[in-house]
Design an enzyme around this catalytic site. Sequence first.
Site, PDB file in Angstrom:
ATOM      1  N   ALA A  96     -16.909 -19.516  -7.223  1.00  0.00           N
ATOM      2  CA  ALA A  96     -16.565 -20.576  -6.271  1.00  0.00           C
ATOM      3  C   ALA A  96     -15.117 -20.969  -6.508  1.00  0.00           C
ATOM      4  O   ALA A  96     -14.594 -20.825  -7.607  1.00  0.00           O
ATOM      5  CB  ALA A  96     -17.485 -21.765  -6.476  1.00  0.00           C
ATOM      6  N   ASN A 137     -14.521  -5.280   3.014  1.00  0.00           N
ATOM      7  CA  ASN A 137     -13.845  -6.576   2.917  1.00  0.00           C
ATOM      8  C   ASN A 137     -14.707  -7.708   3.471  1.00  0.00           C
ATOM      9  O   ASN A 137     -14.702  -8.819   2.943  1.00  0.00           O
ATOM     10  CB  ASN A 137     -12.491  -6.531   3.645  1.00  0.00           C
ATOM     11  N   VAL A 180       0.822  -1.200   0.000  1.00  0.00           N
ATOM     12  CA  VAL A 180       0.000   0.000   0.000  1.00  0.00           C
ATOM     13  C   VAL A 180       0.866   1.264   0.000  1.00  0.00           C
ATOM     14  O   VAL A 180       0.632   2.189  -0.781  1.00  0.00           O
ATOM     15  CB  VAL A 180      -0.954  -0.007   1.222  1.00  0.00           C
ATOM     16  N   LYS A 202      -6.564  -3.281  -5.000  1.00  0.00           N
ATOM     17  CA  LYS A 202      -6.428  -4.737  -5.033  1.00  0.00           C
ATOM     18  C   LYS A 202      -5.007  -5.078  -5.458  1.00  0.00           C
ATOM     19  O   LYS A 202      -4.512  -4.495  -6.435  1.00  0.00           O
ATOM     20  CB  LYS A 202      -7.368  -5.365  -6.072  1.00  0.00           C
ATOM     21  N   GLU A 203      -4.367  -5.992  -4.767  1.00  0.00           N
ATOM     22  CA  GLU A 203      -3.056  -6.451  -5.232  1.00  0.00           C
ATOM     23  C   GLU A 203      -3.240  -7.056  -6.613  1.00  0.00           C
ATOM     24  O   GLU A 203      -4.247  -7.709  -6.885  1.00  0.00           O
ATOM     25  CB  GLU A 203      -2.480  -7.491  -4.269  1.00  0.00           C
ATOM     26  N   CYS A 223      -5.444  -9.471   3.383  1.00  0.00           N
ATOM     27  CA  CYS A 223      -6.540  -8.612   3.860  1.00  0.00           C
ATOM     28  C   CYS A 223      -7.771  -9.371   4.342  1.00  0.00           C
ATOM     29  O   CYS A 223      -8.122  -9.274   5.520  1.00  0.00           O
ATOM     30  CB  CYS A 223      -6.934  -7.628   2.768  1.00  0.00           C
ATOM     31  N   PHE A 265      -8.479   0.958  -0.768  1.00  0.00           N
ATOM     32  CA  PHE A 265      -9.293  -0.122  -1.343  1.00  0.00           C
ATOM     33  C   PHE A 265      -8.608  -0.804  -2.526  1.00  0.00           C
ATOM     34  O   PHE A 265      -9.243  -1.586  -3.226  1.00  0.00           O
ATOM     35  CB  PHE A 265     -10.656   0.434  -1.782  1.00  0.00           C
TER      36      PHE A 265
HETATM   37  N1  LIG Z   1      -1.972  -5.336   0.579  1.00  0.00           N
HETATM   38  C1  LIG Z   1      -3.170  -4.911   0.200  1.00  0.00           C
HETATM   39  O1  LIG Z   1      -3.705  -5.296  -0.839  1.00  0.00           O
HETATM   40  C2  LIG Z   1      -3.930  -3.917   1.038  1.00  0.00           C
HETATM   41  C3  LIG Z   1      -5.039  -3.271   0.487  1.00  0.00           C
HETATM   42  C4  LIG Z   1      -5.712  -2.326   1.282  1.00  0.00           C
HETATM   43  C5  LIG Z   1      -5.291  -2.091   2.582  1.00  0.00           C
HETATM   44  N2  LIG Z   1      -4.214  -2.760   3.087  1.00  0.00           N
HETATM   45  C6  LIG Z   1      -3.809  -2.448   4.450  1.00  0.00           C
HETATM   46  O2  LIG Z   1      -2.677  -1.572   4.382  1.00  0.00           O
HETATM   47  C7  LIG Z   1      -1.771  -1.838   5.469  1.00  0.00           C
HETATM   48  C8  LIG Z   1      -0.406  -2.172   4.907  1.00  0.00           C
HETATM   49  O3  LIG Z   1      -0.505  -3.367   4.170  1.00  0.00           O
HETATM   50  P1  LIG Z   1       0.659  -3.856   3.181  1.00  0.00           P
HETATM   51  O4  LIG Z   1       0.149  -5.049   2.468  1.00  0.00           O
HETATM   52  O5  LIG Z   1       1.154  -2.684   2.406  1.00  0.00           O
HETATM   53  O6  LIG Z   1       1.778  -4.279   4.269  1.00  0.00           O
HETATM   54  P2  LIG Z   1       3.300  -4.679   4.012  1.00  0.00           P
HETATM   55  O7  LIG Z   1       3.636  -5.660   5.047  1.00  0.00           O
HETATM   56  O8  LIG Z   1       3.523  -4.993   2.568  1.00  0.00           O
HETATM   57  O9  LIG Z   1       4.089  -3.307   4.307  1.00  0.00           O
HETATM   58  C9  LIG Z   1       4.193  -2.704   5.554  1.00  0.00           C
HETATM   59  C10 LIG Z   1       5.548  -2.005   5.635  1.00  0.00           C
HETATM   60  O10 LIG Z   1       5.582  -1.198   6.797  1.00  0.00           O
HETATM   61  C11 LIG Z   1       6.915  -1.204   7.294  1.00  0.00           C
HETATM   62  N3  LIG Z   1       6.917  -0.709   8.681  1.00  0.00           N
HETATM   63  C12 LIG Z   1       6.496  -1.334   9.814  1.00  0.00           C
HETATM   64  N4  LIG Z   1       6.627  -0.528  10.877  1.00  0.00           N
HETATM   65  C13 LIG Z   1       7.114   0.648  10.422  1.00  0.00           C
HETATM   66  C14 LIG Z   1       7.430   1.890  11.047  1.00  0.00           C
HETATM   67  N5  LIG Z   1       7.251   2.106  12.347  1.00  0.00           N
HETATM   68  N6  LIG Z   1       7.938   2.877  10.273  1.00  0.00           N
HETATM   69  C15 LIG Z   1       8.108   2.690   8.950  1.00  0.00           C
HETATM   70  N7  LIG Z   1       7.810   1.547   8.310  1.00  0.00           N
HETATM   71  C16 LIG Z   1       7.303   0.533   9.028  1.00  0.00           C
HETATM   72  C17 LIG Z   1       7.336  -2.644   7.104  1.00  0.00           C
HETATM   73  O11 LIG Z   1       8.740  -2.797   7.149  1.00  0.00           O
HETATM   74  C18 LIG Z   1       6.727  -2.944   5.724  1.00  0.00           C
HETATM   75  O12 LIG Z   1       7.651  -2.659   4.683  1.00  0.00           O
HETATM   76  C19 LIG Z   1      -2.407  -2.972   6.258  1.00  0.00           C
HETATM   77  O13 LIG Z   1      -3.166  -2.416   7.289  1.00  0.00           O
HETATM   78  C20 LIG Z   1      -3.322  -3.640   5.258  1.00  0.00           C
HETATM   79  O14 LIG Z   1      -4.410  -4.285   5.865  1.00  0.00           O
HETATM   80  C21 LIG Z   1      -3.517  -3.657   2.338  1.00  0.00           C
END
Ligand SMILES: NC(=O)c1ccc[n+]([C@@H]2O[C@H](COP(=O)([O-])OP(=O)(O)OC[C@H]3O[C@@H](n4cnc5c(N)ncnc54)[C@H](O)[C@@H]3O)[C@@H](O)[C@H]2O)c1
Length: 458
Positions: free
Chosen positions: A262, A218, A11, A157-158, A270, A155
């Site tokens: 399905a 979600n 994100v 999507k990967e 997520c 929101f």
């Molecule tokens: N991946 C998705 O598709 C998606 C979509 C929507 C929302 N989200 C939400 O977004 C958030 C992040 O998800 P993600 O998939 O990007 O996670 P991720 O694990 O890919 O990335 C998180 C990053 O944060 C870094 N980090 C942790 N603590 C830190 C700090 N104190 N300072 C700086 N960096 C720090 C980590 O090293 C990591 O690189 C989550 O809450 C997730 O639920 C994810």
Amino acid sequence: MKITIIGTGYVGLVTGACLAELGNNVFCLDVDQRKIDLLNSGGIPIHEPGLEEIVARNRAAGRIKFSTDVAASVEHGEIQFIAVGTPPDEDGSADLQYVVAAARNIGRYMNGFKVIVDKSTVPVGTADRVRAAVLEELKARNADVKFSVVSNPEFLKEGAAVEDFMRPDRIVIGCDDTPEGQQAHALMKNLYLPFNRNHERTFWMDVRSAEFTKYAANAMLATRISFMNELANLADKVGADIEAVRHGIGSDPRIGYSFLYAGCGYGGSCFPKDVQALERTARDFGQDLLILRAVEAVNNKQKHVLGTKIVERFGEDLKGKHFALWGLAFKPNTDDMREASSRVLLGELVRRGASVAVYDPVAMDEARRVLELDFADAAEALQRIRFCDSPMDALQGAEALAIVTEWKTFRSPDFDLLKQRLKAPIIFDGRNLFEPSVMAEAGIEYHGIGRSVLTTRA
Ligand SMILES: NC(=O)c1ccc[n+]([C@@H]2O[C@H](COP(=O)([O-])OP(=O)(O)OC[C@H]3O[C@@H](n4cnc5c(N)ncnc54)[C@H](O)[C@@H]3O)[C@@H](O)[C@H]2O)c1
């Protein structure tokens, strides 16, 4: 505008890159030195279509930089996005330690007005915790600096993250109605202006409703998937075709076609954790979310559906048996293996003594890394998993092919070659890629999900 993004994961990196692409000056912070080094050397830590080009272009133009320097990151942006992970805690609730740590860092170094934006998916009430953490740090150094905490859930999507970020269906922003909240509203409105040119896409609301909206979205999508999976299992028993049923119900505009496929269960970073976290929030408030409990239970069971079908066909003991597996990532166009159904199937096959030849277009390295963690005796288990160079390579001498991820490249294989390579022409299709009638004509024994249609001929 000067923007700081805290957390350079899926994100954070996509948000930072896309905001830089629109001309903003972006500072991406992460605590992971290796990730920052990789980005600074022109590499990219995740597979996401289009992202590498955008990052390269904006890095060259000086609009995006990557660093582990916390003080500099706080200094840089008037808007500070928190996009760190919120993994599930042992009790299913969202673990907010990284969010709170990020908030404390801001409080420790800020010297002027900041808008602190929760972009991570966080439970209702988290903005209050972020505010409290910042205030505590300010108090500790006797500083009186104004700030506002805003909720702006993501929101995307990967697999389509750049496209989703650049062309969002909606932008949800929750602000409070204090003077600082109004200042934050104005800055956020400005930041998102380029996304609203065609028509207004922003939904402005209070902070708690914005936090809740992300979980509700979600939870709804996960519910549709588990609903269809449960019906698909019944369709298999009664001899109906769940794909025909999907068309039959999806044509109703009140229902629609999306998210009614399905399959062998949802995974990713997520849905599983967000469903759990919402259930947990409800329990904290004395409410049991019965539907979501069932959604989660159905999904956990559904991840075993291919393993169960294989055992029904080949018996409990799979010692000496060899299978092919196409698809490892939790969905196509990503290398993300978090909660992927492939891990459950691989675990089942290997524990029952089978060996497996696997292929995924992009998730092979990530799979090697996570599978090390999945088995108590990883060295022994990994000896029985062979990583192959192509889908056809994986088929050689296998009892059957199992498909777990619906990559486009798996959709129209050379079925003659497939039959030559497999020991017997048997497919367990966890994503319903093929038509049972076409498979029957090709002489392939086909096991889909909810597709055991019984036809009666006169
Ligand atoms: N991946 C998705 O598709 C998606 C979509 C929507 C929302 N989200 C939400 O977004 C958030 C992040 O998800 P993600 O998939 O990007 O996670 P991720 O694990 O890919 O990335 C998180 C990053 O944060 C870094 N980090 C942790 N603590 C830190 C700090 N104190 N300072 C700086 N960096 C720090 C980590 O090293 C990591 O690189 C989550 O809450 C997730 O639920 C994810």
